[in-house]
Design a protein around this motif. Structure first.
Motif, PDB file in Angstrom:
ATOM      1  N   ALA A 177       5.784 -14.613  92.295  1.00  0.00           N
ATOM      2  CA  ALA A 177       5.576 -13.520  93.247  1.00  0.00           C
ATOM      3  C   ALA A 177       5.800 -12.174  92.553  1.00  0.00           C
ATOM      4  O   ALA A 177       5.131 -11.189  92.866  1.00  0.00           O
ATOM      5  CB  ALA A 177       6.527 -13.666  94.432  1.00  0.00           C
ATOM      6  N   ARG A 178       6.739 -12.159  91.621  1.00  0.00           N
ATOM      7  CA  ARG A 178       6.938 -10.998  90.747  1.00  0.00           C
ATOM      8  C   ARG A 178       6.260 -11.304  89.403  1.00  0.00           C
ATOM      9  O   ARG A 178       6.059 -12.473  89.054  1.00  0.00           O
ATOM     10  CB  ARG A 178       8.432 -10.735  90.538  1.00  0.00           C
ATOM     11  CG  ARG A 178       9.170 -10.281  91.786  1.00  0.00           C
ATOM     12  CD  ARG A 178       8.827  -8.841  92.162  1.00  0.00           C
ATOM     13  NE  ARG A 178       9.568  -8.385  93.329  1.00  0.00           N
ATOM     14  CZ  ARG A 178      10.734  -7.748  93.256  1.00  0.00           C
ATOM     15  NH1 ARG A 178      11.315  -7.530  92.077  1.00  0.00           N
ATOM     16  NH2 ARG A 178      11.333  -7.350  94.357  1.00  0.00           N
ATOM     17  N   PRO A 179       5.922 -10.294  88.615  1.00  0.00           N
ATOM     18  CA  PRO A 179       5.202 -10.549  87.364  1.00  0.00           C
ATOM     19  C   PRO A 179       6.010 -11.399  86.376  1.00  0.00           C
ATOM     20  O   PRO A 179       7.209 -11.211  86.218  1.00  0.00           O
ATOM     21  CB  PRO A 179       4.970  -9.141  86.806  1.00  0.00           C
ATOM     22  CG  PRO A 179       5.026  -8.247  87.993  1.00  0.00           C
ATOM     23  CD  PRO A 179       6.056  -8.850  88.902  1.00  0.00           C
ATOM     24  N   PHE A 180       5.316 -12.338  85.722  1.00  0.00           N
ATOM     25  CA  PHE A 180       5.914 -12.982  84.560  1.00  0.00           C
ATOM     26  C   PHE A 180       5.641 -12.098  83.358  1.00  0.00           C
ATOM     27  O   PHE A 180       4.806 -11.189  83.403  1.00  0.00           O
ATOM     28  CB  PHE A 180       5.342 -14.394  84.338  1.00  0.00           C
ATOM     29  CG  PHE A 180       3.874 -14.431  83.984  1.00  0.00           C
ATOM     30  CD1 PHE A 180       3.438 -14.180  82.687  1.00  0.00           C
ATOM     31  CD2 PHE A 180       2.921 -14.739  84.956  1.00  0.00           C
ATOM     32  CE1 PHE A 180       2.082 -14.220  82.364  1.00  0.00           C
ATOM     33  CE2 PHE A 180       1.566 -14.790  84.642  1.00  0.00           C
ATOM     34  CZ  PHE A 180       1.150 -14.528  83.345  1.00  0.00           C
ATOM     35  N   ARG A 181       6.337 -12.399  82.277  1.00  0.00           N
ATOM     36  CA  ARG A 181       6.236 -11.504  81.136  1.00  0.00           C
ATOM     37  C   ARG A 181       6.431 -12.298  79.850  1.00  0.00           C
ATOM     38  O   ARG A 181       7.406 -13.023  79.709  1.00  0.00           O
ATOM     39  CB  ARG A 181       7.313 -10.440  81.274  1.00  0.00           C
ATOM     40  CG  ARG A 181       7.565  -9.616  80.062  1.00  0.00           C
ATOM     41  CD  ARG A 181       6.354  -8.838  79.704  1.00  0.00           C
ATOM     42  NE  ARG A 181       6.494  -8.293  78.382  1.00  0.00           N
ATOM     43  CZ  ARG A 181       5.962  -7.151  78.019  1.00  0.00           C
ATOM     44  NH1 ARG A 181       5.276  -6.450  78.889  1.00  0.00           N
ATOM     45  NH2 ARG A 181       6.088  -6.716  76.798  1.00  0.00           N
ATOM     46  N   VAL A 182       5.494 -12.195  78.886  1.00  0.00           N
ATOM     47  CA  VAL A 182       5.608 -12.853  77.587  1.00  0.00           C
ATOM     48  C   VAL A 182       5.474 -11.795  76.503  1.00  0.00           C
ATOM     49  O   VAL A 182       4.600 -10.921  76.571  1.00  0.00           O
ATOM     50  CB  VAL A 182       4.512 -13.930  77.388  1.00  0.00           C
ATOM     51  CG1 VAL A 182       4.799 -14.739  76.116  1.00  0.00           C
ATOM     52  CG2 VAL A 182       4.407 -14.842  78.601  1.00  0.00           C
ATOM     53  N   GLY A 183       6.355 -11.862  75.510  1.00  0.00           N
ATOM     54  CA  GLY A 183       6.283 -10.942  74.374  1.00  0.00           C
ATOM     55  C   GLY A 183       6.308 -11.718  73.071  1.00  0.00           C
ATOM     56  O   GLY A 183       7.024 -12.717  72.949  1.00  0.00           O
ATOM     57  N   TRP A 184       5.521 -11.266  72.120  1.00  0.00           N
ATOM     58  CA  TRP A 184       5.462 -11.902  70.793  1.00  0.00           C
ATOM     59  C   TRP A 184       6.064 -10.940  69.763  1.00  0.00           C
ATOM     60  O   TRP A 184       5.718  -9.745  69.730  1.00  0.00           O
ATOM     61  CB  TRP A 184       4.039 -12.233  70.419  1.00  0.00           C
ATOM     62  CG  TRP A 184       3.475 -13.436  71.121  1.00  0.00           C
ATOM     63  CD1 TRP A 184       3.434 -14.721  70.646  1.00  0.00           C
ATOM     64  CD2 TRP A 184       2.842 -13.481  72.406  1.00  0.00           C
ATOM     65  NE1 TRP A 184       2.830 -15.552  71.555  1.00  0.00           N
ATOM     66  CE2 TRP A 184       2.453 -14.821  72.654  1.00  0.00           C
ATOM     67  CE3 TRP A 184       2.577 -12.519  73.387  1.00  0.00           C
ATOM     68  CZ2 TRP A 184       1.810 -15.212  73.821  1.00  0.00           C
ATOM     69  CZ3 TRP A 184       1.950 -12.906  74.556  1.00  0.00           C
ATOM     70  CH2 TRP A 184       1.569 -14.241  74.765  1.00  0.00           C
ATOM     71  N   TYR A 185       6.930 -11.475  68.901  1.00  0.00           N
ATOM     72  CA  TYR A 185       7.693 -10.646  67.969  1.00  0.00           C
ATOM     73  C   TYR A 185       7.568 -11.152  66.534  1.00  0.00           C
ATOM     74  O   TYR A 185       7.380 -12.358  66.298  1.00  0.00           O
ATOM     75  CB  TYR A 185       9.185 -10.667  68.330  1.00  0.00           C
ATOM     76  CG  TYR A 185       9.510 -10.066  69.673  1.00  0.00           C
ATOM     77  CD1 TYR A 185      10.019  -8.767  69.776  1.00  0.00           C
ATOM     78  CD2 TYR A 185       9.324 -10.791  70.841  1.00  0.00           C
ATOM     79  CE1 TYR A 185      10.323  -8.226  71.005  1.00  0.00           C
ATOM     80  CE2 TYR A 185       9.623 -10.255  72.080  1.00  0.00           C
ATOM     81  CZ  TYR A 185      10.123  -8.966  72.158  1.00  0.00           C
ATOM     82  OH  TYR A 185      10.420  -8.430  73.384  1.00  0.00           O
ATOM     83  N   ALA A 186       7.711 -10.224  65.599  1.00  0.00           N
ATOM     84  CA  ALA A 186       7.859 -10.553  64.185  1.00  0.00           C
ATOM     85  C   ALA A 186       9.170  -9.936  63.709  1.00  0.00           C
ATOM     86  O   ALA A 186       9.609  -8.905  64.236  1.00  0.00           O
ATOM     87  CB  ALA A 186       6.681 -10.017  63.374  1.00  0.00           C
ATOM     88  N   VAL A 187       9.787 -10.560  62.712  1.00  0.00           N
ATOM     89  CA  VAL A 187      11.074 -10.092  62.185  1.00  0.00           C
ATOM     90  C   VAL A 187      10.849  -9.547  60.782  1.00  0.00           C
ATOM     91  O   VAL A 187      10.465 -10.290  59.867  1.00  0.00           O
ATOM     92  CB  VAL A 187      12.112 -11.231  62.149  1.00  0.00           C
ATOM     93  CG1 VAL A 187      13.475 -10.684  61.724  1.00  0.00           C
ATOM     94  CG2 VAL A 187      12.217 -11.919  63.512  1.00  0.00           C
ATOM     95  N   ALA A 188      11.074  -8.249  60.602  1.00  0.00           N
ATOM     96  CA  ALA A 188      10.837  -7.612  59.305  1.00  0.00           C
ATOM     97  C   ALA A 188      11.810  -8.133  58.257  1.00  0.00           C
ATOM     98  O   ALA A 188      12.988  -8.357  58.541  1.00  0.00           O
ATOM     99  CB  ALA A 188      10.972  -6.090  59.440  1.00  0.00           C
TER     100      ALA A 188
END
Length: 221
Positions: free
Chosen positions: A18-29
């Protein structure tokens, strides 16, 4: 900039229907470029929001979300993956995390959901704040300009009226929660400042200190 292929990559997710889902993709320097070693670089996001209706979800099923994730990260190799712990709860059937794995082999482990630090341990908001502040004028978390909802929502988060160290969970905090999970999966550890050498090294025994004092006294006599 182009992310080096050898940098570790991972994803983080805050579940919502009902509320937005959220996916984030990351890289580690890794410190081999102008980006400081250990910096988290969010290079992709997926925000499940109804168009033109902030804070309203699109009501995707776990299977639809899993399929979307698998499609978006084709060619990426994920070294880690953290998900909102509530998505692992079982209520008469398989959990959301299990359904995503069964459908598209999208793997997860529970994220650390500590919001506020207790008993000396840092919480998620502390970790996010520390990375935004960074060191020597350089932030330790960066966002590609394509992460529009992260950039739109994090700066305008409001404090909770009764818990000053937390945010108002009635606000649009989904991107912030996902980013908080990412930060907690790679806790920021700072080097201790060097300590001046002790006048008497700790490894000296009491007998050695007594002998030193006696010899010094005899020399003065």
């Amino acid at each position: 900039f182009e992310i080096p292929a050898h940098w570790a990559r991972f994803r983080a997710m805050d579940w919502g229907s009902a509320r937005p889902f959220r996916v984030g993709w990351y890289a580690v320097a890794d410190g081999t470029t102008i980006v400081s070693r250990g910096t988290l670089v969010k290079y992709r996001e997926w925000y499940g929001m109804t168009p033109n209706q902030p804070n309203v979800g699109i009501k995707f099923t776990a299977e639809e979300v899993a399929e979307g994730i698998a499609t978006r990260e084709q060619g990426d190799i994920m070294d880690d993956y953290v998900l909102d712990p509530s998505a692992f709860s079982q209520d008469g059937g398989k959990s959301i995390a299990e359904r995503m794995f069964d459908h598209s082999r999208v793997s997860w482990r529970p994220a650390d959901n500590k919001r506020i630090g207790k008993l000396g341990a840092l919480g998620g908001w502390d970790q996010l704040r520390a990375r935004l502040k960074g060191e020597d004028g350089k932030p330790l978390i960066l966002f590609f300009s394509t992460c529009t909802h992260t950039i739109r929502t994090i700066p305008v988060l409001q404090h909770d009226e009764t818990r000053a160290e937390d945010v108002d969970t009635e606000g649009e905090d989904h991107a912030a929660d996902e980013t908080r999970y990412a930060c907690m999966s790679r806790p920021l550890v700072r080097d201790h400042p060097s300590q001046p050498e002790a006048k008497f090294p700790i490894h000296r025994t009491i007998d050695q200190l007594i002998k030193h004092a006696r010899s010094k006294r005899l020399g003065e006599e």
